[in-house]
Design an enzyme around this catalytic site. Structure first.
Site, mmCIF file in Angstrom:
data_model
loop_
_atom_site.group_PDB
_atom_site.id
_atom_site.type_symbol
_atom_site.label_atom_id
_atom_site.label_comp_id
_atom_site.label_asym_id
_atom_site.label_seq_id
_atom_site.Cartn_x
_atom_site.Cartn_y
_atom_site.Cartn_z
ATOM 1 C CG ASP A 12 -25.346 -14.007 7.099
ATOM 2 O OD1 ASP A 12 -24.761 -14.361 8.136
ATOM 3 O OD2 ASP A 12 -26.342 -14.593 6.637
ATOM 4 C CE LYS A 15 -25.782 -7.962 12.280
ATOM 5 N NZ LYS A 15 -26.010 -8.782 11.059
ATOM 6 C CG ASN A 37 -29.661 -16.906 16.714
ATOM 7 O OD1 ASN A 37 -29.110 -16.237 17.590
ATOM 8 N ND2 ASN A 37 -30.795 -16.534 16.170
ATOM 9 C CG HIS A 40 -20.046 -11.049 13.589
ATOM 10 N ND1 HIS A 40 -21.177 -10.975 14.365
ATOM 11 C CD2 HIS A 40 -19.046 -10.562 14.353
ATOM 12 C CE1 HIS A 40 -20.877 -10.455 15.542
ATOM 13 N NE2 HIS A 40 -19.596 -10.196 15.561
ATOM 14 N NE ARG A 144 -47.635 -15.387 32.163
ATOM 15 C CZ ARG A 144 -48.483 -15.542 31.153
ATOM 16 N NH1 ARG A 144 -48.240 -14.954 29.992
ATOM 17 N NH2 ARG A 144 -49.560 -16.283 31.283
ATOM 18 N NE ARG A 305 -28.367 -22.923 7.513
ATOM 19 C CZ ARG A 305 -29.553 -22.566 8.000
ATOM 20 N NH1 ARG A 305 -30.636 -23.220 7.630
ATOM 21 N NH2 ARG A 305 -29.658 -21.565 8.847
ATOM 22 C CG ASP A 335 -14.710 -6.304 -2.104
ATOM 23 O OD1 ASP A 335 -15.438 -5.818 -1.214
ATOM 24 O OD2 ASP A 335 -14.234 -7.456 -2.045
#
Length: 426
Positions: A12, A15, A37, A40, A144, A305, A335
């Site tokens: 978070d 990116k 999962n 952004h 596998r 969340r 900021d």
């Protein structure tokens, strides 16, 4: 050559915003690990795009995008995210590709992910998973017994029968582990039969795709998911994701040699946040944490969340830098600190009266460290949208210089607000 964007903390960090900025000048954007999962948001003009699995490079109409073999793909979510982007005007279908070697996430993976989390919660050992089936899919991959994209789309006449056999074998193994949980295997199988033809145009040999792009001297950007502190090997295990989220995962997830990497950009929030369970040494369970959460709008894109908040932890950053080898940094959300009179930065850990030389692997140690802080003066003025580094308040520049000197890595970009344009280049 490839440039890489990696999260340097617990995810978070922002990116996607840097990827979006860099995508204006690239021809290929690749994801190497994880699944839906991640999360952004990118804002272009007045339009907000939410990304979970798909590469952010889709906002650039001239950029090709690929999910590498290290990514795990939930096909329904893939098409849902694609359709949501198309509804907002993005033309994606001829610019999006999926590795034939990527593993498939099924609904039963997601169901058992939640069952596993419920088991752990009963024993007060919850991980805080997103419940997207990522862990169970990587588990079947490692054992596998997983199913890859090519198993689904193969033109071999026996391919569908083999796919069904693999599928039922996986389902049966989940029933043996968790009992007869509520799940319609037949219905999911029917959906995947329809996905065979729909998915096929997107599927490529990702190794060949990436190496051809390198040979053709295309400008390539690799978009990391999650962050180093959630890495399966180097994160705060077991409170981690199930893939390699550092520089190693870039190489293995895309089939690249180390010589293909040119720059590694570490994205660092100006403070620290974490979603889910696990140790968090600089966490502020007080008015400071609440203020950071409120001003920074710290709520997860994928889960909704609340994010836990605390001061910047340079012990974490030193460790992250050592592993990923950042060539430069992007400090985001500076900021958010605008109204703080004083700002603390964690610079070392003390455990039982002794300073630790490195980031501890033992969570029993990490949970009980005392963080040694340096207190820096705040700037107490609005920096939102400032375009030049020299226009930043003196104390803001000192804060950034302190980070640079401590980590011995230059800062190249600074985020000064939520808008796409609110990023200055130093």
């Amino acid at each position: 050559m490839c440039d890489v964007v990696l999260g340097a903390q617990w995810g978070d960090e922002g990116k996607g915003k840097l990827v979006d900025l860099l995508c204006d000048d690239i021809e290929v954007c690749a994801r190497c690990a994880g699944g839906n999962n991640a999360g952004h948001t990118i804002v272009v003009g007045k339009t907000k795009y939410d990304f979970h699995m798909l590469p952010s490079g889709l906002v650039n109409p001239k950029c090709q995008n690929i999910l590498g073999s290290g990514v795990v793909v939930h096909i329904p979510s893939f098409f849902e995210e694609l359709e949501n982007l198309e509804k907002k005007g993005l033309d994606c279908r001829n610019r999006l590709f999926v590795s034939s070697r990527a593993h498939l996430v099924f609904d039963f993976h997601q169901r058992t992910d939640k069952l596993k989390e419920a088991e752990l919660s009963e024993n007060k050992k919850s991980i805080g998973t997103t419940g997207k089936g990522i862990g169970p899919t990587y588990s079947t991959k490692a054992s596998r017994s997983g199913i890859r994209v090519h198993h689904l789309v193969s033109d071999d006449p026996d391919a569908w029968d083999e796919f069904k056999t693999r599928y039922y074998r996986l389902v049966d193994s989940r029933y043996k582990r968790y009992g007869e949980f509520e799940y319609d295997a037949e219905a999911e199988l029917e959906r995947y039969k329809k996905y065979r033809e729909v998915l096929k145009p997107f599927v490529v040999d990702s190794v060949n795709f990436m190496h051809k792009a390198i040979k053709d001297k295309k400008r390539i950007l690799v978009e990391g998911a999650n962050a180093l502190m959630l890495d399966i090997d180097f994160g705060t295990y077991p409170y981690v994701t199930s893939s390699s989220t550092g520089i190693g995962g870039v190489l293995t997830g895309l089939g690249l040699p180390p010589t293909a990497i040119r720059n590694v950009y570490g994205v660092v929030k100006a403070y620290t946040t974490r979603v889910g369970e696990g140790p968090f040494p600089t966490e502020q369970l007080n008015e400071v944490g609440e203020k950071l959460q409120d001003i920074g709008a710290e709520f997860g894109v994928t889960t909704g969340r609340k994010r836990r908040c605390g001061w910047l932890d340079l012990v974490v950053m030193k460790y992250s830098t050592a592993i990923n080898g950042y060539t430069s940094l992007n400090i985001t959300k500076l900021d958010v600190l605008d109204t703080f009179k004083e700002i603390k930065v964690g610079v070392s850990y003390t455990y039982k009266g002794k300073k630790l030389e490195s980031f501890p692997e033992d969570l029993n140690v990490l949970k009980n460290v005392e963080v040694d802080y340096v207190t820096l003066p705040g700037w107490e003025q609005d920096i939102t949208g400032i375009k030049k580094y020299s226009d930043l308040p003196e104390n803001a520049q000192k804060y950034l210089k302190f980070i640079e000197d401590f980590l011995e890595v230059p800062i190249e970009w600074v985020g000064t607000g939520p808008a796409r344009e609110s990023m200055l280049t130093k």
